[in-house]
Enzyme design. Structure first.
Site, mmCIF file in Angstrom:
data_model
loop_
_atom_site.group_PDB
_atom_site.id
_atom_site.type_symbol
_atom_site.label_atom_id
_atom_site.label_comp_id
_atom_site.label_asym_id
_atom_site.label_seq_id
_atom_site.Cartn_x
_atom_site.Cartn_y
_atom_site.Cartn_z
ATOM 1 N N CYS A 2 0.848 -1.185 0.000
ATOM 2 C CA CYS A 2 0.000 0.000 0.000
ATOM 3 C C CYS A 2 0.886 1.239 0.000
ATOM 4 C CB CYS A 2 -0.872 0.007 1.240
ATOM 5 S SG CYS A 2 -1.747 -1.544 1.444
ATOM 6 N N ARG A 27 1.330 2.203 -6.252
ATOM 7 C CA ARG A 27 1.692 1.119 -5.329
ATOM 8 C C ARG A 27 0.510 0.208 -5.006
ATOM 9 N NH1 ARG A 27 6.502 2.089 -2.274
ATOM 10 N NH2 ARG A 27 5.795 0.445 -0.922
ATOM 11 N N TRP A 75 -4.057 -1.764 -1.203
ATOM 12 C CA TRP A 75 -4.024 -2.937 -2.082
ATOM 13 C C TRP A 75 -4.454 -4.088 -1.188
ATOM 14 C CZ3 TRP A 75 -1.510 -7.700 -2.509
ATOM 15 C CH2 TRP A 75 -1.492 -8.274 -3.791
ATOM 16 N N ASN A 99 0.951 -0.379 6.313
ATOM 17 C CA ASN A 99 1.410 -1.109 5.129
ATOM 18 C C ASN A 99 2.108 -2.359 5.648
ATOM 19 O OD1 ASN A 99 2.369 -1.947 2.653
ATOM 20 N ND2 ASN A 99 4.054 -0.471 2.603
ATOM 21 N N GLY A 100 1.668 -3.536 5.207
ATOM 22 C CA GLY A 100 2.281 -4.780 5.681
ATOM 23 C C GLY A 100 1.215 -5.786 6.054
ATOM 24 N N GLU A 479 10.931 -12.899 -19.778
ATOM 25 C CA GLU A 479 10.604 -11.499 -19.503
ATOM 26 C C GLU A 479 9.497 -11.001 -20.439
ATOM 27 O OE1 GLU A 479 10.913 -9.616 -17.222
ATOM 28 O OE2 GLU A 479 10.565 -7.629 -18.053
ATOM 29 N N LYS A 483 5.773 -9.644 -19.087
ATOM 30 C CA LYS A 483 5.390 -8.266 -19.426
ATOM 31 C C LYS A 483 4.038 -8.255 -20.127
ATOM 32 C CE LYS A 483 7.509 -6.374 -17.859
ATOM 33 N NZ LYS A 483 8.592 -6.194 -16.947
ATOM 34 N N GLU A 486 1.119 -9.257 -17.655
ATOM 35 C CA GLU A 486 0.723 -8.334 -16.598
ATOM 36 C C GLU A 486 -0.023 -7.112 -17.114
ATOM 37 O OE1 GLU A 486 5.261 -6.768 -15.781
ATOM 38 O OE2 GLU A 486 3.832 -6.583 -14.168
ATOM 39 N N HIS A 502 8.390 -31.391 -26.152
ATOM 40 C CA HIS A 502 8.223 -32.401 -25.107
ATOM 41 C C HIS A 502 6.896 -32.239 -24.384
ATOM 42 C CE1 HIS A 502 12.210 -33.956 -25.765
ATOM 43 N NE2 HIS A 502 12.635 -32.696 -25.839
ATOM 44 N N LYS A 601 3.209 -2.252 -7.274
ATOM 45 C CA LYS A 601 4.593 -2.064 -7.700
ATOM 46 C C LYS A 601 5.588 -2.764 -6.797
ATOM 47 C CE LYS A 601 7.815 -0.253 -10.195
ATOM 48 N NZ LYS A 601 8.067 -1.029 -11.433
HETATM 49 C C1 F6R Z 1 7.184 -7.145 -13.532
HETATM 50 C C2 F6R Z 1 7.593 -6.621 -12.238
HETATM 51 C C3 F6R Z 1 7.735 -7.563 -11.109
HETATM 52 C C4 F6R Z 1 8.958 -7.186 -10.249
HETATM 53 C C5 F6R Z 1 9.022 -8.079 -9.007
HETATM 54 C C6 F6R Z 1 10.256 -7.778 -8.177
HETATM 55 O O1 F6R Z 1 7.151 -6.154 -14.499
HETATM 56 O O2 F6R Z 1 7.808 -5.447 -12.080
HETATM 57 O O3 F6R Z 1 7.815 -8.872 -11.548
HETATM 58 O O4 F6R Z 1 10.104 -7.352 -11.036
HETATM 59 O O5 F6R Z 1 7.883 -7.857 -8.227
HETATM 60 O O6 F6R Z 1 10.273 -6.453 -7.749
HETATM 61 P P1 F6R Z 1 11.594 -5.762 -7.264
HETATM 62 O O7 F6R Z 1 12.516 -5.663 -8.439
HETATM 63 O O8 F6R Z 1 11.174 -4.435 -6.745
HETATM 64 O O9 F6R Z 1 12.178 -6.651 -6.195
#
Ligand code: F6R
Length: 606
Positions: A2, A27, A75, A99-100, A479, A483, A486, A502, A601
């Site tokens: 959050c 966030r 969140w 937050n937590g 990757e 991307k 998400e 396989h 995030k």
């Molecule tokens: C995908 C993305 C997430 C972060 C993951 C780790 O686009 O952003 O998969 O890479 O949550 O986050 P960090 O790098 O902040 O530890």
């Protein structure tokens, strides 16, 4: 996960809180709320949905002025999305934001029920407010000290006590909190983006310390009531970096910021043509005194780790394993003082990565972290830190933070091999020189959006697709897949191209899109066979090929060719293609790419 903010000072606190929440909205954003002191006590206003909805509600609710208050964007973890579950939570004299996660909230709730105290929400945070209130006998610091002994889990709290107008108290364990005292007043938040309007200088509230914010100052004490002076930090970005600057979405802005982020990350570390970590205080002994490496991270950062493994093993011939942090920490990993554990994290706050780092340290391993956010928990707790310089990354989908993580692992692989003697000075110089070209190479790549937008338009109705590649291209496929998923919500899978047959090739039928990465000359012929395999089963192939690749026109439906580059550096170019595919496919579907559903995030919960 959050976003939290608190302000007390001599300007309109409601404006500060709402602007801060807007900046923090990336966030977590299913609901938001603020509380502030009025002449008649604390007033709370909450709204489900975006911060703009809360701002409208605040504007129409009253024209009262406020000088001290707290705000939160939620969140949801415990309890669904509703105004009741939205923060701030109030119980008795206590109003707080959190937050937590409070892991023992059920037990605490049962104890409180015996005293006849019942929460109104389904949140663990309200239980924390109840616990603090039950410890409160007019002394906020004493109440917080007593309460946190009972609370297990991760938390960052900002707390107001009804009978202490103008004061905010804060404490944290695990979850981040940064603060600064300015001429306008004292401000605290979960993230620097909420503070940057007021100051570039800030400090991270040390864990298990209580901050007392008043309009004039911030006083910090440990749990034995000893006053401490925090270590001040400085950021070198400003408000403009945290705004969209004319782009429709932060994600697109951040894709375009990659040349600059790469330049800022790479160039200070190349001295006299060689990779150099002396300014980072990373000694060569870190690389020469170990016999294996574990890279651990989550999501996109873990994908950067996959590329790191390839590069480090290639140049240093030292074994590297890559582990997802949430798996690593529960697998009793083999660690000792000859192991170097490299954690990679944009935020530096990801709960599983932080826990993996702590586990590594407990077991005597050496630790190096590659982190973007200065002063974050992972950076502070690692033996050594290599900061990436992407600036603030606001879009949930990581783009510029990923390519700078690549740059960092390339630098590590070069320095490592030079220190070990597995690369000569000449060889290292050549590699470093090519890495220095990456900002302009990526700049050049940015114009491939014109080729990708029409492809994305065709992909927008797809239900499911596949990314395939070998070696570095397989790591990139992982990757590309995350991307796309998400931000566009299209199901996709990344497959090592040779593994497809396989089992998974059974899913390749007429018109299933396959994005085939074929940038590596050493496995190019193998990739061509794999592409033929999927094509003959009806796949629509979008091929990303390296320079000079001889591609028969009948092999694919769309071909994107990278500008000339050494194969080992092709990931910097392919990453841009994959980011654009995700971005344009999502926008073609009419989605808000900066705020994808269910995602936040910084994942500070397990
Ligand atoms: C995908 C993305 C997430 C972060 C993951 C780790 O686009 O952003 O998969 O890479 O949550 O986050 P960090 O790098 O902040 O530890």
């Amino acid at each position: 996960m959050c976003g939290i903010i608190g302000f007390t000072g001599n300007i309109n606190a409601k404006d500060v809180l709402l602007q801060g929440l807007k900046a923090l909205e990336y966030r977590g954003y299913d609901s938001a709320g603020i509380s502030y002191f009025t002449e008649n006590g604390i007033r709370t206003i909450k709204a489900v949905g975006k911060v703009s909805g809360l701002a409208d509600k605040v504007a129409s609710a009253s024209s009262d002025t406020a000088k001290c208050g707290i705000g939160h964007t939620r969140w949801a973890t415990h309890g669904g999305v509703s105004e009741t579950n939205c923060h701030p939570h109030r119980f008795g004299k206590v109003t707080l934001i959190h937050n937590g996660i409070i892991e023992n909230y059920k037990e605490l709730q049962d104890e409180l029920a015996k005293e006849g105290k019942e929460p109104v929400s389904q949140t663990d945070s309200e239980i924390a407010a109840m616990v603090i209130d039950s410890c409160y006998k007019n002394n906020p610091v004493r109440a917080i000290k007593k309460a946190v002994k009972k609370l297990h889990g991760a938390y960052a709290f900002c707390i107001m006590f009804e009978d202490h107008p103008g004061s905010i108290y804060a404490i944290r364990n695990g979850s981040p909190l940064v603060a600064t005292a300015t001429k306008e007043g004292a401000i605290i938040a979960s993230d620097m983006v909420a503070l940057i309007k007021y100051s570039k200088d800030y400090f991270v509230l040390p864990e298990h310390h209580i901050a007392h914010l008043t309009a004039k100052s911030i006083n910090i004490t440990d749990l034995d009531q000893n006053e401490i002076e925090p270590d001040m930090l400085h950021v070198n970005w400003d408000m403009a970096a945290a705004r969209k600057g004319g782009y429709e979405y932060f994600m697109l802005k951040e894709i375009h910021e990659q040349p600059e982020s790469l330049h800022n990350t790479i160039s200070p570390r190349i001295k006299d043509g060689l990779p150099d970590f002396s300014a980072d205080n990373i000694p060569d002994s870190l690389f020469t005194d170990i016999n294996r490496i574990v890279i651990t991270a989550c999501g996109t950062a873990m994908h950067a780790g996959l590329i790191g493994k390839n590069m480090i093993e290639r140049f240093s011939r030292i074994p590297v394993t890559v582990d997802i942090a949430s798996e690593f920490r529960y697998q009793n990993p083999i660690l000792d003082s000859s192991t170097l554990v490299i954690t990679i994290s944009q935020s530096g706050e990801t709960a599983d990565t932080l826990a993996a780092l702590r586990l590594a340290k407990e077991n005597g391993a050496k630790t190096l972290s590659i982190v973007n956010v200065k002063g974050s928990s992972i950076a502070r707790e690692s033996d050594y830190v290599l900061y990436t310089h992407a600036g603030p990354e606001i879009a949930v989908a990581s783009t510029k933070a990923y390519t700078v993580q690549l740059a960092a692992v390339y630098l590590v692989s070069f320095r490592f091999a030079l220190a070990k003697g597995t690369l000569t000075e000449d060889e290292t110089r050549k590699l470093a020189a090519t890495l220095l070209e990456m900002p302009s190479f990526v700049e050049n790549m940015l114009s491939c959006d014109k080729a990708i937008e029409p492809i994305s338009n065709k992909l927008k109705k797809t239900k499911s697709l596949f990314f395939i590649g070998r070696g570095l291209d397989y790591a990139l496929s992982c990757e590309g897949s995350i991307k796309l998923k998400e931000v566009s919500y299209i199901h996709s899978e990344a497959y090592a191209a040779g593994e497809l047959k396989h089992g998974t090739i059974s899913l390749i039928t007429d018109n299933v899109p396959v994005i085939a990465l074929a940038t590596q000359e050493n496995v190019f012929a193998k990739m061509i066979s794999n592409i033929r395999e999927v094509r003959s089963r009806g796949a629509k192939v979008i091929m990303v090929a390296g320079t000079g690749a001889q591609v028969d026109a009948s092999l694919c439906d769309h071909l994107i060719t990278l500008p000339p580059v050494n194969d080992l550096f092709a990931p910097f170019g392919a990453a841009i293609v994959l980011q654009y595919i995700a971005y344009y496919t999502a926008t073609a579907r009419g989605l808000n790419v900066d705020q994808p559903r269910n995602l936040a995030k910084s994942v500070t919960v397990e």
